[in-house]
Design a protein around this motif. Structure first.
Motif, mmCIF file in Angstrom:
data_model
loop_
_atom_site.group_PDB
_atom_site.id
_atom_site.type_symbol
_atom_site.label_atom_id
_atom_site.label_comp_id
_atom_site.label_asym_id
_atom_site.label_seq_id
_atom_site.Cartn_x
_atom_site.Cartn_y
_atom_site.Cartn_z
ATOM 1 N N ARG A 98 0.802 -1.226 0.000
ATOM 2 C CA ARG A 98 0.000 0.000 0.000
ATOM 3 C C ARG A 98 0.838 1.281 0.000
ATOM 4 N NH1 ARG A 98 -4.951 1.726 0.081
ATOM 5 N NH2 ARG A 98 -5.633 3.545 1.263
ATOM 6 N N ASP A 99 1.806 1.392 0.897
ATOM 7 C CA ASP A 99 2.577 2.637 0.972
ATOM 8 C C ASP A 99 3.283 2.936 -0.344
ATOM 9 O OD1 ASP A 99 1.818 3.231 3.545
ATOM 10 O OD2 ASP A 99 3.625 2.420 4.482
ATOM 11 N N TRP A 162 -6.100 6.153 -9.602
ATOM 12 C CA TRP A 162 -6.684 7.073 -8.621
ATOM 13 C C TRP A 162 -7.384 6.362 -7.478
ATOM 14 C CZ3 TRP A 162 -5.708 12.042 -7.917
ATOM 15 C CH2 TRP A 162 -5.072 12.727 -8.947
ATOM 16 N N MET A 163 -7.289 5.044 -7.461
ATOM 17 C CA MET A 163 -7.978 4.280 -6.430
ATOM 18 C C MET A 163 -7.505 4.639 -5.026
ATOM 19 S SD MET A 163 -8.268 0.133 -6.112
ATOM 20 C CE MET A 163 -8.131 0.044 -7.887
ATOM 21 N N TRP A 164 -6.247 5.047 -4.904
ATOM 22 C CA TRP A 164 -5.696 5.375 -3.586
ATOM 23 C C TRP A 164 -6.431 6.540 -2.924
ATOM 24 C CZ3 TRP A 164 -3.631 10.160 -2.410
ATOM 25 C CH2 TRP A 164 -3.320 10.994 -3.481
ATOM 26 N N THR A 165 -7.123 7.362 -3.719
ATOM 27 C CA THR A 165 -7.808 8.524 -3.151
ATOM 28 C C THR A 165 -9.115 8.165 -2.456
ATOM 29 O OG1 THR A 165 -9.035 9.021 -5.200
ATOM 30 C CG2 THR A 165 -6.833 9.988 -4.957
ATOM 31 N N TRP A 166 -9.646 6.954 -2.748
ATOM 32 C CA TRP A 166 -10.946 6.622 -2.167
ATOM 33 C C TRP A 166 -11.033 5.219 -1.567
ATOM 34 C CZ3 TRP A 166 -13.142 2.357 -4.367
ATOM 35 C CH2 TRP A 166 -12.773 2.036 -5.678
ATOM 36 N N PHE A 167 -10.137 4.326 -1.970
ATOM 37 C CA PHE A 167 -10.270 2.953 -1.493
ATOM 38 C C PHE A 167 -9.619 2.771 -0.117
ATOM 39 C CE2 PHE A 167 -8.502 -1.470 -1.357
ATOM 40 C CZ PHE A 167 -9.710 -2.088 -1.041
ATOM 41 N N ASP A 168 -10.394 2.240 0.823
ATOM 42 C CA ASP A 168 -9.921 1.947 2.171
ATOM 43 C C ASP A 168 -9.963 0.433 2.368
ATOM 44 O OD1 ASP A 168 -9.374 1.658 4.841
ATOM 45 O OD2 ASP A 168 -11.110 2.789 5.557
ATOM 46 N N TYR A 173 -15.987 -2.308 1.483
ATOM 47 C CA TYR A 173 -15.810 -3.288 0.415
ATOM 48 C C TYR A 173 -14.434 -3.942 0.480
ATOM 49 C CZ TYR A 173 -19.884 -0.885 -1.466
ATOM 50 O OH TYR A 173 -21.124 -0.326 -1.616
ATOM 51 N N THR A 174 -14.394 -5.240 0.229
ATOM 52 C CA THR A 174 -13.126 -5.968 0.206
ATOM 53 C C THR A 174 -12.399 -5.673 -1.098
ATOM 54 O OG1 THR A 174 -14.003 -7.942 -0.894
ATOM 55 C CG2 THR A 174 -14.189 -7.837 1.530
ATOM 56 N N PRO A 175 -11.079 -5.896 -1.141
ATOM 57 C CA PRO A 175 -10.350 -5.724 -2.402
ATOM 58 C C PRO A 175 -10.929 -6.590 -3.512
ATOM 59 C CG PRO A 175 -8.825 -5.945 -0.565
ATOM 60 C CD PRO A 175 -10.186 -6.250 -0.028
ATOM 61 N N GLU A 176 -11.339 -7.803 -3.165
ATOM 62 C CA GLU A 176 -11.915 -8.706 -4.154
ATOM 63 C C GLU A 176 -13.200 -8.126 -4.753
ATOM 64 O OE1 GLU A 176 -9.306 -11.092 -1.486
ATOM 65 O OE2 GLU A 176 -10.854 -9.578 -1.167
ATOM 66 N N GLN A 177 -14.032 -7.516 -3.910
ATOM 67 C CA GLN A 177 -15.282 -6.928 -4.398
ATOM 68 C C GLN A 177 -15.010 -5.717 -5.291
ATOM 69 O OE1 GLN A 177 -17.019 -6.330 -0.481
ATOM 70 N NE2 GLN A 177 -18.565 -7.915 -0.851
ATOM 71 N N VAL A 178 -14.044 -4.904 -4.897
ATOM 72 C CA VAL A 178 -13.707 -3.730 -5.704
ATOM 73 C C VAL A 178 -13.145 -4.165 -7.046
ATOM 74 C CG1 VAL A 178 -12.207 -1.711 -5.867
ATOM 75 C CG2 VAL A 178 -13.333 -2.240 -3.710
ATOM 76 N N GLY A 179 -12.232 -5.141 -7.011
ATOM 77 C CA GLY A 179 -11.661 -5.649 -8.257
ATOM 78 C C GLY A 179 -12.729 -6.236 -9.163
#
Length: 224
Positions: A98-99, A162-168, A173-179
């Motif tokens: 992440r970082d 730009w996902m880093w601006t909104w994805f927590d 939502y899980t990473p799998e769901q977002v993907g």
């Protein structure tokens, strides 16, 4: 102060975290030195300048991403699977690395004109070419609608960047769901026959597990 073995990695990791949290311009070598209990001169001894630290971050980051894509490519073959795999991997980077992912994505234009960044720009282009080549192959094979692979690649990468601006990662939502949502939207717009879309966009499917395992194994291999 003489740096003990491994301190260079510790310095770079701290720099990456600061850039991810504050941005490159607000990252101060003095703050990093204070946090690590060393002199600013020790950091300069290892890296020279803050710009060189950013170059090293980008070099390491893009080299890692390219190795991961090559590992995934050895396990999936069709254009649709490969596009979906790239999308899932991009989301998993938001968790597994992440970082560095945030630092790289928020500062992508910071050294865009720096001749020393030519290698990194080439690596970034290589990773994007993995996707554009698969889009072209899918169009040629009649699997995808006729689209401009360059524009489509930029649209997909631009959205993911730009996902880093909104994805927590700890959010709703899980990473799998977002993907899976990204896969559903982008491949849904590309596929001529959407019969395979439900499988590709399944957050609990085989492809998701394969990509996550590949990303995790690559991270563990680098840490060893």
């Amino acid at each position: 102060m003489v740096a003990r073995p491994g301190r260079k990695d510790e310095i770079l990791a701290t720099f990456i975290r600061h850039v991810a949290q504050r941005g490159y311009e607000q990252t101060n070598l003095g703050d990093i030195a204070k946090e690590l209990g060393m002199s600013k001169g020790t950091i300069v001894h290892h890296f020279g300048t803050k710009a060189q630290m950013l170059r090293e971050l980008e070099d390491n980051y893009m080299s890692q991403r390219k190795r991961e894509v090559e590992a995934i490519w050895a396990q999936v073959e069709t254009p649709a699977e490969r596009i979906a795999a790239l999308i899932y991997a991009a989301v998993f980077y938001q968790v597994e690395d992440r970082d560095a992912t945030i630092a790289s994505q928020r500062e992508i234009v910071q050294l865009a004109d720096d001749p020393a960044m030519a290698k990194i720009r080439l690596q970034r282009s290589d990773v994007q070419r993995f996707m554009s080549d698969e889009i072209r192959a899918g169009v040629a094979g009649g699997v995808f609608r006729k689209v401009d692979e360059s524009i489509t690649t930029l649209q997909i990468f631009g959205s993911l960047q730009w996902m880093w601006t909104w994805f927590d990662p700890a959010g709703r939502y899980t990473p799998e769901q977002v993907g899976a949502s990204f896969v559903d939207i982008f491949l849904g717009g590309l596929l001529v026959d959407r019969l395979s879309l439900a499988t590709l966009a399944d957050p609990k499917g085989r492809l998701v597990k394969l990509v996550r395992k590949s990303v995790q194994q690559a991270r563990q291999s680098d840490a060893a």
